[in-house]
Design a protein around this motif. Structure first.
Motif, PDB file in Angstrom:
ATOM      1  N   MET A  22     -78.753  -8.870 -24.976  1.00  0.00           N
ATOM      2  CA  MET A  22     -80.044  -9.497 -24.703  1.00  0.00           C
ATOM      3  C   MET A  22     -79.899 -11.015 -24.671  1.00  0.00           C
ATOM      4  SD  MET A  22     -83.711  -9.036 -26.562  1.00  0.00           S
ATOM      5  CE  MET A  22     -84.025  -7.510 -25.675  1.00  0.00           C
ATOM      6  N   LEU A  23     -79.152 -11.566 -25.611  1.00  0.00           N
ATOM      7  CA  LEU A  23     -78.934 -13.012 -25.620  1.00  0.00           C
ATOM      8  C   LEU A  23     -78.196 -13.448 -24.359  1.00  0.00           C
ATOM      9  CD1 LEU A  23     -79.267 -15.668 -27.141  1.00  0.00           C
ATOM     10  CD2 LEU A  23     -77.136 -15.150 -28.351  1.00  0.00           C
ATOM     11  N   PHE A  24     -77.191 -12.679 -23.944  1.00  0.00           N
ATOM     12  CA  PHE A  24     -76.462 -12.984 -22.711  1.00  0.00           C
ATOM     13  C   PHE A  24     -77.408 -12.984 -21.510  1.00  0.00           C
ATOM     14  CE2 PHE A  24     -74.430 -11.201 -18.895  1.00  0.00           C
ATOM     15  CZ  PHE A  24     -73.583 -12.253 -18.581  1.00  0.00           C
ATOM     16  N   LYS A  25     -78.269 -11.986 -21.434  1.00  0.00           N
ATOM     17  CA  LYS A  25     -79.203 -11.896 -20.298  1.00  0.00           C
ATOM     18  C   LYS A  25     -80.197 -13.055 -20.319  1.00  0.00           C
ATOM     19  CE  LYS A  25     -77.460  -8.417 -18.259  1.00  0.00           C
ATOM     20  NZ  LYS A  25     -76.812  -8.645 -16.960  1.00  0.00           N
ATOM     21  N   LEU A  26     -80.618 -13.483 -21.506  1.00  0.00           N
ATOM     22  CA  LEU A  26     -81.506 -14.641 -21.599  1.00  0.00           C
ATOM     23  C   LEU A  26     -80.788 -15.912 -21.165  1.00  0.00           C
ATOM     24  CD1 LEU A  26     -83.340 -13.797 -24.924  1.00  0.00           C
ATOM     25  CD2 LEU A  26     -84.436 -14.112 -22.686  1.00  0.00           C
ATOM     26  N   GLU A  27     -79.519 -16.051 -21.550  1.00  0.00           N
ATOM     27  CA  GLU A  27     -78.744 -17.216 -21.110  1.00  0.00           C
ATOM     28  C   GLU A  27     -78.540 -17.191 -19.601  1.00  0.00           C
ATOM     29  OE1 GLU A  27     -75.196 -18.149 -23.305  1.00  0.00           O
ATOM     30  OE2 GLU A  27     -76.235 -17.957 -25.221  1.00  0.00           O
ATOM     31  N   GLU A  28     -78.305 -16.005 -19.071  1.00  0.00           N
ATOM     32  CA  GLU A  28     -78.157 -15.851 -17.630  1.00  0.00           C
ATOM     33  C   GLU A  28     -79.453 -16.275 -16.931  1.00  0.00           C
ATOM     34  OE1 GLU A  28     -76.125 -12.251 -15.376  1.00  0.00           O
ATOM     35  OE2 GLU A  28     -78.108 -11.686 -16.119  1.00  0.00           O
ATOM     36  N   GLN A  29     -80.573 -15.822 -17.454  1.00  0.00           N
ATOM     37  CA  GLN A  29     -81.872 -16.192 -16.895  1.00  0.00           C
ATOM     38  C   GLN A  29     -82.069 -17.707 -16.973  1.00  0.00           C
ATOM     39  OE1 GLN A  29     -85.498 -15.233 -19.149  1.00  0.00           O
ATOM     40  NE2 GLN A  29     -86.225 -14.177 -17.312  1.00  0.00           N
ATOM     41  N   GLN A  30     -81.677 -18.298 -18.099  1.00  0.00           N
ATOM     42  CA  GLN A  30     -81.814 -19.737 -18.264  1.00  0.00           C
ATOM     43  C   GLN A  30     -80.980 -20.493 -17.239  1.00  0.00           C
ATOM     44  OE1 GLN A  30     -80.202 -22.131 -21.719  1.00  0.00           O
ATOM     45  NE2 GLN A  30     -82.376 -21.955 -22.285  1.00  0.00           N
ATOM     46  N   MET A  31     -79.764 -20.023 -16.981  1.00  0.00           N
ATOM     47  CA  MET A  31     -78.912 -20.680 -15.977  1.00  0.00           C
ATOM     48  C   MET A  31     -79.525 -20.574 -14.586  1.00  0.00           C
ATOM     49  SD  MET A  31     -74.979 -20.003 -17.078  1.00  0.00           S
ATOM     50  CE  MET A  31     -75.057 -18.533 -18.074  1.00  0.00           C
ATOM     51  N   LEU A  32     -80.096 -19.423 -14.282  1.00  0.00           N
ATOM     52  CA  LEU A  32     -80.750 -19.267 -12.985  1.00  0.00           C
ATOM     53  C   LEU A  32     -81.905 -20.249 -12.849  1.00  0.00           C
ATOM     54  CD1 LEU A  32     -80.795 -15.369 -12.708  1.00  0.00           C
ATOM     55  CD2 LEU A  32     -79.440 -16.947 -11.321  1.00  0.00           C
ATOM     56  N   LEU A  33     -82.679 -20.388 -13.895  1.00  0.00           N
ATOM     57  CA  LEU A  33     -83.810 -21.317 -13.859  1.00  0.00           C
ATOM     58  C   LEU A  33     -83.333 -22.759 -13.758  1.00  0.00           C
ATOM     59  CD1 LEU A  33     -86.006 -19.610 -16.576  1.00  0.00           C
ATOM     60  CD2 LEU A  33     -86.646 -19.922 -14.173  1.00  0.00           C
ATOM     61  N   ALA A  34     -82.298 -23.091 -14.506  1.00  0.00           N
ATOM     62  CA  ALA A  34     -81.788 -24.470 -14.514  1.00  0.00           C
ATOM     63  C   ALA A  34     -81.211 -24.872 -13.168  1.00  0.00           C
ATOM     64  CB  ALA A  34     -80.741 -24.631 -15.614  1.00  0.00           C
TER      65      ALA A  34
END
Length: 162
Positions: A22-34
């Motif tokens: 879940m943390l990995f997927k949130l970081e992935e989402q954050q990178m997409l947003l950034a």
């Protein structure tokens, strides 16, 4: 003694894996947003949803195994993981269970923080997208009482007319 505790430890490891995913997927989402790769945000959100959907079943299995350990260790049913740590029959089990709890608590804290950051970035991305769409084709400006755009009107943040 120990089979139920071993199964509980293995289940806690599976939950740790889910939390890390879940943390990995949130970081992935954050990178997409950034990086402005908003096209993939829905897929990232769907993947997060699948991980979140697996959590209740994992928690139920953990609770069942914790109940079995409580019976095996001669403590009341409904004993929490923290309680099991306190009544563990050996230092080794105390350390193993405390290690799981420490890592899982840390992951949960990281997830909550990442989730807050991502929600704020998602709101910003949505606002920027809405402003961009609003600026396509139709000139914006002031609106009349009926909601129509006033052509040639001066757009103002504050009404300074007295």
């Amino acid at each position: 003694m120990g089979l139920s505790a071993h199964e509980l430890s293995m289940q806690l490891m599976r939950e740790r894996d889910l939390l890390e995913l879940m943390l990995f997927k949130l970081e992935e989402q954050q990178m997409l947003l950034a990086t402005g790769r908003n096209r993939w945000i829905k897929h990232a959100a769907d993947e997060l949803g699948r991980v979140a959907a697996a959590m209740p079943a994992a928690a139920m299995k953990r609770d069942g195994l914790a109940a079995a350990v409580a019976v095996e260790w001669g403590v009341p049913d409904g004993t929490t993981l923290r309680d099991l740590i306190d009544v563990a029959p050996t230092d080794a089990w105390r350390e193993v269970l405390q290690g799981h709890l420490t890592v899982m608590t840390g992951l949960a804290d990281e997830i909550l923080e990442m989730k807050k950051i991502n929600e704020q970035r998602l709101r910003t991305a949505l606002r920027v997208t809405q402003e961009t769409i609003a600026g396509l084709g139709v000139p914006t400006g002031e609106y009349d009482l009926a909601g129509g755009v006033v052509r040639g009107g001066r757009s103002q943040l504050l009404d300074t007319r007295a």
